[in-house]
Design a protein around this motif. Structure first.
Motif, PDB file in Angstrom:
ATOM      1  N   VAL A   1       0.869  -1.176   0.000  1.00 42.27           N
ATOM      2  CA  VAL A   1       0.000   0.000   0.000  1.00 42.27           C
ATOM      3  C   VAL A   1       0.905   1.225   0.000  1.00 42.27           C
ATOM      4  N   ALA A   2       0.935   1.943  -1.106  1.00 43.33           N
ATOM      5  CA  ALA A   2       1.835   3.086  -1.248  1.00 43.33           C
ATOM      6  C   ALA A   2       1.051   4.343  -1.562  1.00 43.33           C
ATOM      7  N   HIS A   3       1.593   5.476  -1.137  1.00 41.47           N
ATOM      8  CA  HIS A   3       0.991   6.786  -1.407  1.00 41.47           C
ATOM      9  C   HIS A   3       1.767   7.448  -2.531  1.00 41.47           C
ATOM     10  N   PHE A   4       1.030   7.986  -3.520  1.00 39.34           N
ATOM     11  CA  PHE A   4       1.626   8.612  -4.698  1.00 39.34           C
ATOM     12  C   PHE A   4       1.322  10.113  -4.686  1.00 39.34           C
ATOM     13  N   GLU A   5       2.339  10.901  -4.956  1.00 43.05           N
ATOM     14  CA  GLU A   5       2.151  12.344  -5.118  1.00 43.05           C
ATOM     15  C   GLU A   5       2.819  12.787  -6.407  1.00 43.05           C
ATOM     16  N   LEU A   6       2.032  13.428  -7.266  1.00 46.97           N
ATOM     17  CA  LEU A   6       2.551  13.997  -8.499  1.00 46.97           C
ATOM     18  C   LEU A   6       2.689  15.501  -8.282  1.00 46.97           C
ATOM     19  N   ILE A   7       3.896  16.005  -8.411  1.00 48.80           N
ATOM     20  CA  ILE A   7       4.193  17.384  -8.032  1.00 48.80           C
ATOM     21  C   ILE A   7       4.649  18.178  -9.253  1.00 48.80           C
ATOM     22  N   ASP A   8       4.061  19.338  -9.446  1.00 48.58           N
ATOM     23  CA  ASP A   8       4.492  20.266 -10.490  1.00 48.58           C
ATOM     24  C   ASP A   8       5.830  20.857 -10.058  1.00 48.58           C
ATOM     25  N   VAL A   9       6.902  20.527 -10.791  1.00 49.85           N
ATOM     26  CA  VAL A   9       8.231  20.949 -10.338  1.00 49.85           C
ATOM     27  C   VAL A   9       8.427  22.455 -10.442  1.00 49.85           C
ATOM     28  N   SER A  10       7.626  23.130 -11.269  1.00 48.70           N
ATOM     29  CA  SER A  10       7.789  24.581 -11.410  1.00 48.70           C
ATOM     30  C   SER A  10       7.189  25.347 -10.238  1.00 48.70           C
ATOM     31  N   THR A  11       6.194  24.759  -9.565  1.00 45.84           N
ATOM     32  CA  THR A  11       5.519  25.446  -8.454  1.00 45.84           C
ATOM     33  C   THR A  11       5.653  24.712  -7.121  1.00 45.84           C
ATOM     34  N   GLY A  12       6.002  23.436  -7.170  1.00 45.71           N
ATOM     35  CA  GLY A  12       6.051  22.646  -5.945  1.00 45.71           C
ATOM     36  C   GLY A  12       4.685  22.195  -5.475  1.00 45.71           C
TER      37      GLY A  12
END
Length: 657
Positions: free
Chosen positions: A467-478
């Motif tokens: 069971v893993a948590h995924f976060e997709l982050i916009d690298v330009s804004t964080g």
């Protein structure tokens, strides 16, 4: 509530006009008798016998004005608009000056339901010119609104948009009503509402309905399987409606009303209808749970749409503070599992009339919905609304003709690619009362294309699902754009990725080293291509290491670029959550240039990461940094692509106790 009161008031005025007519325009006692009997049948909602009596009255006296008008009224109640208009027109031809003005309004309303906009506009104008000076200003406003809709429709038909709808097919459509389509981001699962209707064969009136969720799967040939009932514990003996399937297919939000609670589906009592949710774990749907307050209120909540960011729900509500009976609202789910106070999307989107069937595309920036309050073609029209970079919603735009028609268009969704749309319509040629259609969406009406990462998270050592948590982050804004998790039973996941940005992916699970990846889609040659990839998570141990794939430097320099902050901030959070872990930050280069310069560059880059983490509050005693130059390549330094792979920064656990 405003629209309901408005409708009741208009009906009251129309009925009042018809309830107090002048003396009947017939000299035939027999015709008058048939007419009186017809009114009695209508009072009992017995339309077949009422129409039979009216037909006899008109046969006795073809010039019987009131019989034609009442016949038109009966046909309109039955949604037989063609016959209603014919009856009204016959009455108008007999003696236009003797016809109460309200009938011109009713005729115009029926004509607009048939797409006869020029005729409807004329009869709305007839109503305005013939109405009494003391008539209701509300009906006057409705007539003026009707004229505006006719003007819009006439112009829209002169400038049609590209539209070639086809039925989604007999595997999904049936002789029952199908609506509220849903499709997963990978286009493999299709879920929808089916309403099976029981009609009284004598009166033609609806006796009861049974609304359930049905589901279909795409086979290896790309065809949809025959839809099957989703079954318990979600479907019950009462109605379930307005489903919203999450893009990854693992969460389902829907609406159910008071009687749903009697079947053990969670607490009821917030209002007329509440929003529920269920989660799919290891292939099985959990028992639905009421989403609770403040999302649910004493009003009416329905038609949810769950966003791909994993934390925002759009829905329709009649709660106080809105602009009409059904408004679009939104609420966010906090990390503590509690909903924020819902926020109305504002009066440039919501109107005093109905808004419904809201759908937030997986790009999380494009909203589609149906409305009867904005200028349109018919009963309900479909609209698009876009959110700008500041988070502000723009003005709704009608999808145009012939996507919208004089019929009732509703329940539109758009697939992740943004190219194919699905919607519900009562248009001619369908299988039942409502059918689901698909069509290629015109370019100007498309959202941002969304691709996806799909796979399984597993223990690298044992291969067991994680069971893993995924976060997709916009690298330009964080900014975290998408928040998701893998299936607790199978480890399977699907993460939506809008293609117009560059992203860092951060995968984390308690007891494991985090996983890092990057998706540079801003200028990708094939941005819509999905990523199929399993995620091996390493248990925290003294040998575990991870490459920091979203740490960036200028060429031949060691200054951290701003795009590195998103990943390094997540790395600092992980180190704080695992306070006993000690690490080495290792810098590596390719073999271009002399070895001494490469060694210095690799060490300085590792030191830059070390310094940043220290500034984020990580104890320097838990970290060390080292440069390895070009001595430990991942792959041969024989191509530009391979040399890029060798230029990297890694984190290795040196002590986990």
């Amino acid at each position: 509530m405003k629209e309901t009161l408005l409708f009741i008031f208009i009906c009251f005025l129309a009925v009042a006009c018809k309830a107090q007519p002048p003396a009947l325009h017939t000299k035939s006692k027999k015709a008058e008798k048939y007419y009186t009997q017809a009114k009695a049948f209508l009072d009992a909602f017995d339309y077949p016998n009422a129409l039979k009596q009216l037909s006899s009255a008109i046969k006795e006296d073809p010039e019987f004005l009131e019989a034609h008008l009442l016949q038109g009224h009966a046909y309109k109640d039955l949604d037989n608009f063609e016959s209603a208009v014919n009856s009204y027109k016959q009455a108008f031809a007999i003696n236009p000056n003797a016809v109460p003005a309200a009938y011109y309004f009713d005729c115009a309303d029926a004509e607009i339901r048939l797409g006869r906009y020029t005729d409807a506009k004329l009869d709305y104008k007839n109503y305005i010119s013939k109405r009494r000076s003391n008539s209701s200003p509300i009906m006057l406003a409705e007539a003026e609104r009707g004229i505006a809709n006719c003007d819009f429709a006439i112009n829209a038909m002169l400038h049609p948009v590209s539209f070639s709808p086809v039925s989604i097919g007999g595997s999904i459509n049936s002789d029952s009503c199908e609506y509220f389509p849903n499709i997963t981001a990978d286009n493999q699962v299709f879920l929808f509402n089916r309403n099976q209707r029981l009609v009284d064969p004598k009166t033609g009136l609806l006796m009861m309905t049974q609304e359930d969720f049905f589901i279909s799967y795409r086979d290896k040939n790309g065809n949809w399987s025959t839809a099957r009932n989703l079954g318990p514990p979600v479907n019950t003996q009462v109605n379930e409606g307005a489903p919203s399937l999450a893009p990854d297919g693992r969460f389902l939000f829907f609406a159910a009303c008071e009687e749903y609670g009697n079947y053990g589906q969670g607490r009821m009592g917030y209002g007329e209808c509440d929003i529920f949710y269920t989660q799919k774990v290891n292939g099985q749907w959990s028992r639905p749970i009421n989403a609770g307050a403040p999302l649910n209120s004493h009003g009416w909540e329905t038609q949810p749409s769950w966003s791909s960011d994993g934390k925002t729900l759009y829905f329709i509500s009649s709660r106080r503070g809105g602009y009409g009976y059904g408004d679009i609202w939104m609420a966010t789910l906090g990390e503590d599992g509690k909903w924020s106070t819902p926020m109305n999307l504002g009066d440039h989107i919501n109107t005093p009339y109905d808004e419904e069937s809201v759908f937030i595309h997986p790009d999380n920036q494009t909203l589609y919905f149906a409305s009867s309050g904005h200028p349109g073609m018919g009963d309900k029209d479909l609209f698009i609304c876009r959110r700008d970079s500041a988070g502000k919603w723009g003005n709704p735009v009608n999808l145009g003709y012939p996507i919208n028609t004089y019929g009732r268009e509703s329940g539109l969704i758009v697939d992740a690619s943004g190219q194919l749309a699905y919607f519900t319509s009562t248009r001619e040629g369908g299988s039942g009362c409502d059918d689901i259609y698909k069509f290629e969406l015109p370019e100007e009406l498309r959202p941002i294309t969304v691709t996806y990462l799909k796979g399984k998270a597993y223990n690298k050592n044992t291969l067991a699902p994680v069971v893993a948590h995924f976060e997709l982050i916009d690298v330009s804004t964080g900014q975290t754009m998408i928040s998701s998790s893998s299936d607790p039973g199978t480890g399977e996941f699907l993460v939506c990725i809008p293609v117009n940005k560059n992203y860092a992916l951060f995968v984390n699970s308690p007891g494991y080293l985090f996983y890092s990846d990057q998706f540079r889609l801003k200028e990708a040659a094939d941005p819509g291509k999905p990523f199929l990839k399993n995620i091996p998570l390493q248990p925290i141990s003294d040998t575990a290491r991870v490459e920091l794939k979203n740490v960036f430097f200028p060429t031949a320099k060691y200054d951290l670029l701003p795009e590195s902050q998103a990943e390094l901030n997540k790395m600092a959070q992980w180190l704080k959550a695992n306070s006993k872990v000690k690490v080495e930050i290792a810098g590596h280069t390719d073999n271009v240039g002399d070895k001494k310069s490469n060694q210095v560059l690799s060490e300085n880059r590792a030191k830059s990461v070390y310094t940043y983490l220290m500034q984020q509050g990580i104890d320097p005693a838990r970290m060390k940094f080292k440069g390895y130059g070009d001595t430990r390549p991942k792959v041969k330094n024989d191509t530009p692509e391979n040399r890029q792979l060798n230029r990297r920064v890694e984190m290795r656990i040196t002590s986990s106790k």
